[in-house]
Write an enzyme that holds these catalytic residues in place. Structure first.
Site, mmCIF file in Angstrom:
data_model
loop_
_atom_site.group_PDB
_atom_site.id
_atom_site.type_symbol
_atom_site.label_atom_id
_atom_site.label_comp_id
_atom_site.label_asym_id
_atom_site.label_seq_id
_atom_site.Cartn_x
_atom_site.Cartn_y
_atom_site.Cartn_z
ATOM 1 C CG HIS A 222 48.866 38.902 39.234
ATOM 2 N ND1 HIS A 222 47.609 38.366 39.185
ATOM 3 C CD2 HIS A 222 49.180 39.211 37.961
ATOM 4 C CE1 HIS A 222 47.172 38.365 37.928
ATOM 5 N NE2 HIS A 222 48.120 38.873 37.166
ATOM 6 C CG HIS B 249 51.550 38.676 33.226
ATOM 7 N ND1 HIS B 249 50.777 37.667 32.684
ATOM 8 C CD2 HIS B 249 50.718 39.412 34.008
ATOM 9 C CE1 HIS B 249 49.523 37.796 33.125
ATOM 10 N NE2 HIS B 249 49.471 38.849 33.926
ATOM 11 C CE LYS C 122 44.730 34.818 36.444
ATOM 12 N NZ LYS C 122 44.960 35.982 37.301
ATOM 13 C CG HIS D 166 41.085 38.164 34.841
ATOM 14 N ND1 HIS D 166 42.173 38.869 34.381
ATOM 15 C CD2 HIS D 166 39.994 38.865 34.444
ATOM 16 C CE1 HIS D 166 41.755 39.944 33.726
ATOM 17 N NE2 HIS D 166 40.432 39.953 33.755
ATOM 18 C CG HIS E 212 44.266 41.761 38.365
ATOM 19 N ND1 HIS E 212 42.925 41.485 38.159
ATOM 20 C CD2 HIS E 212 44.949 40.952 37.519
ATOM 21 C CE1 HIS E 212 42.800 40.563 37.231
ATOM 22 N NE2 HIS E 212 44.016 40.221 36.837
ATOM 23 C CG ASP F 254 48.170 42.222 36.101
ATOM 24 O OD1 ASP F 254 48.657 41.227 35.532
ATOM 25 O OD2 ASP F 254 47.131 42.799 35.696
#
Length: 353
Positions: A20, A22, A106, A143, A181, A257
């Site tokens: 996970h 970004h 996602k 999420h 997460h 994350d």
């Protein structure tokens, strides 16, 4: 059989993956990607750009930009995802699976976190898409927070399990789901105890949720670089996450994350959510597992269980962490802006060689 080797001074384990991550785009991508690539062989790349990555063609183009941003000679594989909307067509799932580069879709509840305004308003609006994902074996990456303003911020993950996760899994019992997460004992217990066939339900856990509780955001004043979504929770929840991560249960695996934001967007009246941990992610996880007396369990969590869940081969390379104190930089320059790593300016007790 674990291949990890440890001593009082060092820990060697199979090169891990980040399930996970970004990395943004443009100048930010070029600045932060090397931090991940020096530690991890692969990473699941989040699709919440502006505009979001909603099609296979966009995912392939984003992947090309990531590969182009890698330092020369560095081996790293970005595993792409699509951003689910109320209108994602089932045919797009089939194109994504056929592409070989898209490894998940996602689910952001609309408004749940950074760049999630185009997210899903009602998961059952996506029924045909979810059926196509179930048929194709395409994982849904969730999420897990409701966005109902009447629900307390600290309860939104627990309520998500009741309102969304349970109905979703009943409606699509063969759908592969990653509860991303996770931050609460409720989520850890749910994933551990859920009646699911092997390989159908997993959860990622961040290093910051293993190391910190919500007090970290308020020590000596408001500390915006510890603010993320889902937000840090009570100590009882942190302890439950540590227990899950160090349990050896293959449903739990590493997902940082890591979410870089310019310092100016974090330190303002309405600051962005996200902790930047890619610089020192493995060191943070080593600290958490060391504190729990479970360093021998880190390799499964970091290197094996995620690959197994996604049906990918385990890596063959190894990395070594040394028990060595060093001080994190206060900030990292990205063009004319800067990014503050989690714990910037503080000492950490492990270092990747």
């Amino acid at each position: 059989m674990t291949t990890a080797q440890s001593s009082s001074a060092a820990l060697t384990l199979t090169r891990p993956d980040d399930w996970h991550l970004h990395v943004r785009d443009g100048a930010m991508l070029a600045a932060v990607l090397p931090h991940t690539a020096r530690q991890f062989a692969r990473a699941i790349i989040m699709p919440n750009l502006k505009p979001p990555v909603t099609t296979t063609a966009q995912a392939e183009a984003y992947r090309a930009r990531i590969v182009a941003a890698l330092p020369p000679g560095v081996q790293f594989e970005p595993l792409m995802t699509l951003y689910l909307t109320d209108n994602t067509p089932a045919d797009e799932i089939r194109r994504a699976r056929a592409s070989g580069v898209v490894h998940g879709v996602k689910l952001y509840p609309a408004g749940a976190t950074t760049n999630s305004d185009a997210g899903v308003t009602d998961v059952m609006k996506c029924a045909k898409t979810l059926e196509a994902m179930q048929d194709a074996g395409m994982p849904l990456l969730v999420h897990g927070e409701v966005t109902d303003s009447a629900i307390d911020l600290f309860d939104r993950e627990k309520v998500f399990i009741e309102r969304v996760m349970e109905p979703l899994r009943r409606a699509f019992p063969a759908l592969k789901v990653v509860f991303e997460h996770i931050t609460t004992k409720d989520a850890a217990d749910y994933v551990r105890d859920a009646d699911a066939a092997p390989g159908l339900l997993g959860a990622t856990i961040t290093a910051h949720h293993l190391l910190y509780n919500r007090n970290a955001m308020f020590i000596g004043g408001i500390r915006p670089h510890y603010y993320c979504l889902p937000v840090l929770k009570r100590e009882t929840h942190r302890l439950a996450l540590v227990e899950a991560a160090t349990s050896g249960n293959p449903r739990f695996f590493l997902g940082t994350d890591s979410a870089p934001h310019p310092k100016g967007l974090k330190q303002q009246a309405c600051g962005c959510a996200g902790c930047y941990t890619a610089l020192h992610a493995l060191e943070l996880y080593a600290e958490a597992f060391d504190q729990a007396g479970a360093l021998e369990r880190l390799e499964g969590f970091a290197s094996f269980f995620g690959a197994d869940f996604y049906g990918l081969p385990r890596n063959s390379e190894q990395i070594t962490l040394a028990r060595e104190s060093w001080t994190l930089p206060d900030e990292l320059m990205v063009g004319d802006a800067s990014v503050v790593p989690l714990g910037g300016g503080e000492a950490i007790g492990w270092r990747l060689r």
